[in-house]
Motif scaffolding. Structure first.
Motif, PDB file in Angstrom:
ATOM      1  N   PHE A 106       2.477   5.569  13.955  1.00  0.00           N
ATOM      2  CA  PHE A 106       1.900   5.338  12.399  1.00  0.00           C
ATOM      3  C   PHE A 106       0.953   4.723  12.392  1.00  0.00           C
ATOM      4  N   ALA A 107       0.302   3.962  13.096  1.00  0.00           N
ATOM      5  CA  ALA A 107      -0.936   3.251  13.876  1.00  0.00           C
ATOM      6  C   ALA A 107      -1.474   4.512  14.338  1.00  0.00           C
ATOM      7  N   GLU A 108      -1.539   5.144  15.293  1.00  0.00           N
ATOM      8  CA  GLU A 108      -2.777   5.989  15.290  1.00  0.00           C
ATOM      9  C   GLU A 108      -2.778   6.602  14.510  1.00  0.00           C
ATOM     10  N   ALA A 109      -2.456   7.478  13.642  1.00  0.00           N
ATOM     11  CA  ALA A 109      -2.375   8.083  12.302  1.00  0.00           C
ATOM     12  C   ALA A 109      -2.470   7.650  10.965  1.00  0.00           C
ATOM     13  N   GLN A 110      -3.054   6.513  10.638  1.00  0.00           N
ATOM     14  CA  GLN A 110      -3.064   5.932   9.690  1.00  0.00           C
ATOM     15  C   GLN A 110      -4.442   4.707  10.049  1.00  0.00           C
ATOM     16  N   PHE A 111      -4.135   3.519  11.022  1.00  0.00           N
ATOM     17  CA  PHE A 111      -5.950   2.810  11.034  1.00  0.00           C
ATOM     18  C   PHE A 111      -6.837   3.333  11.762  1.00  0.00           C
ATOM     19  N   ASP A 112      -8.161   3.814  11.227  1.00  0.00           N
ATOM     20  CA  ASP A 112      -8.733   4.514  11.062  1.00  0.00           C
ATOM     21  C   ASP A 112      -9.253   3.799  12.736  1.00  0.00           C
ATOM     22  N   ALA A 138      -5.213   5.431   6.247  1.00  0.00           N
ATOM     23  CA  ALA A 138      -5.883   6.739   5.867  1.00  0.00           C
ATOM     24  C   ALA A 138      -5.401   6.518   5.081  1.00  0.00           C
ATOM     25  N   GLY A 139      -4.177   6.750   4.464  1.00  0.00           N
ATOM     26  CA  GLY A 139      -3.452   6.828   3.926  1.00  0.00           C
ATOM     27  C   GLY A 139      -3.345   7.029   2.105  1.00  0.00           C
ATOM     28  N   ALA A 140      -4.010   5.662   2.208  1.00  0.00           N
ATOM     29  CA  ALA A 140      -4.068   4.513   0.951  1.00  0.00           C
ATOM     30  C   ALA A 140      -3.914   5.588  -0.245  1.00  0.00           C
ATOM     31  N   GLN A 141      -3.173   5.094  -0.991  1.00  0.00           N
ATOM     32  CA  GLN A 141      -4.004   5.993  -2.326  1.00  0.00           C
ATOM     33  C   GLN A 141      -3.629   4.637  -3.623  1.00  0.00           C
ATOM     34  N   ALA A 142      -3.259   3.281  -3.265  1.00  0.00           N
ATOM     35  CA  ALA A 142      -3.472   2.686  -4.274  1.00  0.00           C
ATOM     36  C   ALA A 142      -3.569   1.295  -3.582  1.00  0.00           C
ATOM     37  N   CYS A 143      -3.757  -0.650  -3.640  1.00  0.00           N
ATOM     38  CA  CYS A 143      -3.099  -1.524  -2.750  1.00  0.00           C
ATOM     39  C   CYS A 143      -3.336  -2.724  -3.970  1.00  0.00           C
ATOM     40  N   TYR A 144      -2.435  -3.177  -3.393  1.00  0.00           N
ATOM     41  CA  TYR A 144      -2.155  -4.131  -4.193  1.00  0.00           C
ATOM     42  C   TYR A 144      -1.496  -6.102  -3.407  1.00  0.00           C
ATOM     43  N   VAL A 174       1.213  -1.656  -0.170  1.00  0.00           N
ATOM     44  CA  VAL A 174       0.096  -0.133  -0.040  1.00  0.00           C
ATOM     45  C   VAL A 174       0.858   1.210   0.444  1.00  0.00           C
ATOM     46  N   PRO A 175       0.625   2.054  -1.213  1.00  0.00           N
ATOM     47  CA  PRO A 175       1.445   3.256  -0.526  1.00  0.00           C
ATOM     48  C   PRO A 175       0.653   4.362  -0.599  1.00  0.00           C
ATOM     49  N   LEU A 176       1.328   5.662   0.384  1.00  0.00           N
ATOM     50  CA  LEU A 176       0.528   5.622   1.011  1.00  0.00           C
ATOM     51  C   LEU A 176       0.412   7.381   0.112  1.00  0.00           C
ATOM     52  N   ASP A 177       1.132   7.614  -0.604  1.00  0.00           N
ATOM     53  CA  ASP A 177       1.152   9.067  -1.024  1.00  0.00           C
ATOM     54  C   ASP A 177       0.657   9.078  -2.748  1.00  0.00           C
ATOM     55  N   ALA A 178       0.510   9.751  -3.593  1.00  0.00           N
ATOM     56  CA  ALA A 178       0.299  10.025  -5.094  1.00  0.00           C
ATOM     57  C   ALA A 178       1.658   9.395  -5.689  1.00  0.00           C
ATOM     58  N   GLU A 179       2.190  10.043  -5.425  1.00  0.00           N
ATOM     59  CA  GLU A 179       3.922  10.481  -6.299  1.00  0.00           C
ATOM     60  C   GLU A 179       4.437   8.525  -5.794  1.00  0.00           C
ATOM     61  N   THR A 180       4.423   7.765  -4.753  1.00  0.00           N
ATOM     62  CA  THR A 180       4.827   6.344  -4.485  1.00  0.00           C
ATOM     63  C   THR A 180       3.792   5.948  -5.223  1.00  0.00           C
ATOM     64  N   ALA A 181       2.391   6.474  -5.329  1.00  0.00           N
ATOM     65  CA  ALA A 181       1.689   5.390  -6.121  1.00  0.00           C
ATOM     66  C   ALA A 181       1.712   4.815  -7.249  1.00  0.00           C
TER      67      ALA A 181
END
Length: 468
Positions: free
Chosen positions: A393-399, A206-212, A163-170
């Motif tokens: 990371f856990a507190e910011a990303q896992f809703d 929360a920040g997922a831009q894509a998923c493989y 899971v990339p967390l920003d558009a450019e990494t995606a």
């Protein structure tokens, strides 16, 4: 696509490379730097006899007799094959009248294998761009195969998610994926989610831009290795723990001459393995000592170095337990090329294992490099660097994670309660060594094979291996 270099070649201890796109500072698949521990501390050292932290896996097996197993009271004087190490190199039964020496001065399987995050995740496509740059498309296309056995090792099989967390990494990840597919890579089994909203729903990030997503596994690595060792012991292998190896030397030819003169049957011994409990002659040596391989094979000094890595055991809050438990393993791809490796142990105890070359690990690398040699084992401050990043990371990303943790109170026994360290072996070109040793100490003289780490990728026959 280009290769990103974040340090000058004149400073190989800090050389970090990955794959980028023109006009972007996003990096995919950064290599581990070869540095991280000064040569005087670990460059050619052997494992400490005591004082190591206990991983979560090692805590679970304190009653296992393999911990201090010695098949024979005395060290054998000779054997067909000696294997230095006790990790996943024990995948094949060696047969009778052969000896196995655990190079650690302490317990069975207490090195890197017994300290990782428990992933069995083949790199299906992500490393293609980097390995294509280094070794060409043909080698970059090669992947390992795996087989499932009926082994009691907390095996979970399901979808792993990158899971990339920003558009450019995606965008960079998609470019590498498309290039791999265009080169003939098999991707039919990889489920690609390009829509960020759907990626967030699937991954719960929360920040997922894509998923493989593709099939992979997690397991209790120490239990797996113990099972294989049990099969080997039943077949006649001799296991000797608490037997630190100090060096390997060519077998003394004068002894062969004396054997001939005395009428004794000449043995085809080639090597002598020297330990603290005596020496053992053998035909072949298999080096499976990971980061410590240069201590026994001088030709690899400077090519493989030890590097400390941390892993965290996290007890999730209630909203991420029971029916809300995480049901996938993860490789969370960050903009700077680092990643969080997450194993939620779904179907086992639900403890979330977090490792990988995450931002905390990068801070740990800087901390270790800056410490005087005498202070590098203090550890508390270094462990906190990694744990703080895991918590953030856990507190910011896992809703809902932070809110649930606050409601739960995360009393004793919950939360970010435990972390431990391990040592990985880092090769100069980012690809571990597997295969016959070249030259006079290798195939030409019948010498042993060398393996560095748990990634099975050939030194003469390079192959892509397992991602962390």
């Amino acid at each position: 696509m280009a290769e990103k270099q974040t340090a000058t070649p004149a400073d190989p201890a800090k050389l970090v490379t990955g794959v980028t796109k023109p006009g972007s500072d996003a990096i995919l698949n950064v290599d581990e730097a070869i540095g991280g521990w000064k040569e005087a501390v670990g460059g050619v050292g052997v494992p400490e006899a005591q004082g190591q932290s206990l991983s979560y896996w090692l805590q679970q097996v304190r009653c296992d007799e393999l911990i201090s197993h010695r098949t024979t009271e005395q060290l054998p004087e000779a054997a067909d094959t000696v294997i230095i190490g006790s990790g996943p190199s024990i995948t094949k039964r060696l047969g009778p009248i052969r000896a196995w020496l655990c190079s650690r001065p302490g317990t069975f399987c207490s090195g890197a294998t017994g300290r990782n995050a428990g992933h069995c995740k083949p790199d299906q496509w992500r490393g293609f761009g980097k390995y294509e740059k280094q070794f060409g498309a043909e080698q970059a296309m090669k992947s390992p195969t795996s087989a499932k056995k009926n082994v009691d090792c907390d095996l979970w099989v399901g979808d792993t998610l990158d899971v990339p967390l920003d558009a450019e990494t995606a965008a960079l990840a998609r470019d590498v994926f498309d290039r791999y597919r265009a080169a003939g890579g098999k991707v039919d089994h990889v489920k690609v989610t390009a829509d960020p909203a759907e990626a967030r729903r699937i991954s719960r990030l929360a920040g997922a831009q894509a998923c493989y997503a593709w099939p992979a596994a997690t397991l209790q690595p120490r239990k797996l290795v113990a099972h294989v060792m049990g099969v080997n012991l039943a077949a006649g292998v001799n296991l000797q723990t608490f037997t630190p190896v100090r060096r390997v030397s060519p077998y003394d030819d004068t002894k062969k001459t004396k054997e001939k003169e005395s009428g004794e049957k000449t043995k085809n011994y080639r090597w002598t393995v020297h330990t603290d409990r005596g020496a053992i002659a053998c035909v072949d040596v298999v080096h499976a000592s990971n980061a410590y391989l240069p201590a026994y094979e001088p030709s690899l000094r400077g090519l493989i170095r030890p590097k400390p890595h941390m892993c965290n055991k996290v007890i999730p809050p209630l909203s991420f337990a029971g029916s809300g438990a995480l049901r996938n393993s993860y490789g969370v791809l960050l903009r700077d090329g680092s990643l969080f490796s997450i194993n939620p142990r779904y179907g086992a105890d639900g403890v979330v294992m977090v490792g990988g070359s995450n931002p905390g690990q990068l801070k740990l690398d800087e901390w270790v490099a800056a410490q005087p040699a005498a202070d590098q084992r203090e550890g508390t401050a270094a462990a906190r660097l990694v744990t703080d990043e895991v918590r953030q990371f856990a507190e910011a990303q896992f809703d809902g994670w932070r809110e649930s943790a606050e409601d739960d109170g995360l009393g004793p026994g919950a939360g970010y309660e435990y972390s431990w360290s391990g040592i990985i072996g880092v090769a100069a070109d980012g690809v571990p060594f597997v295969g016959e040793m070249p030259g006079p100490r290798g195939r030409d003289s019948g010498c042993a094979r060398a393996t560095a780490g748990t990634a099975w990728r050939g030194s003469l026959r390079r192959r892509r291996g397992w991602s962390s």
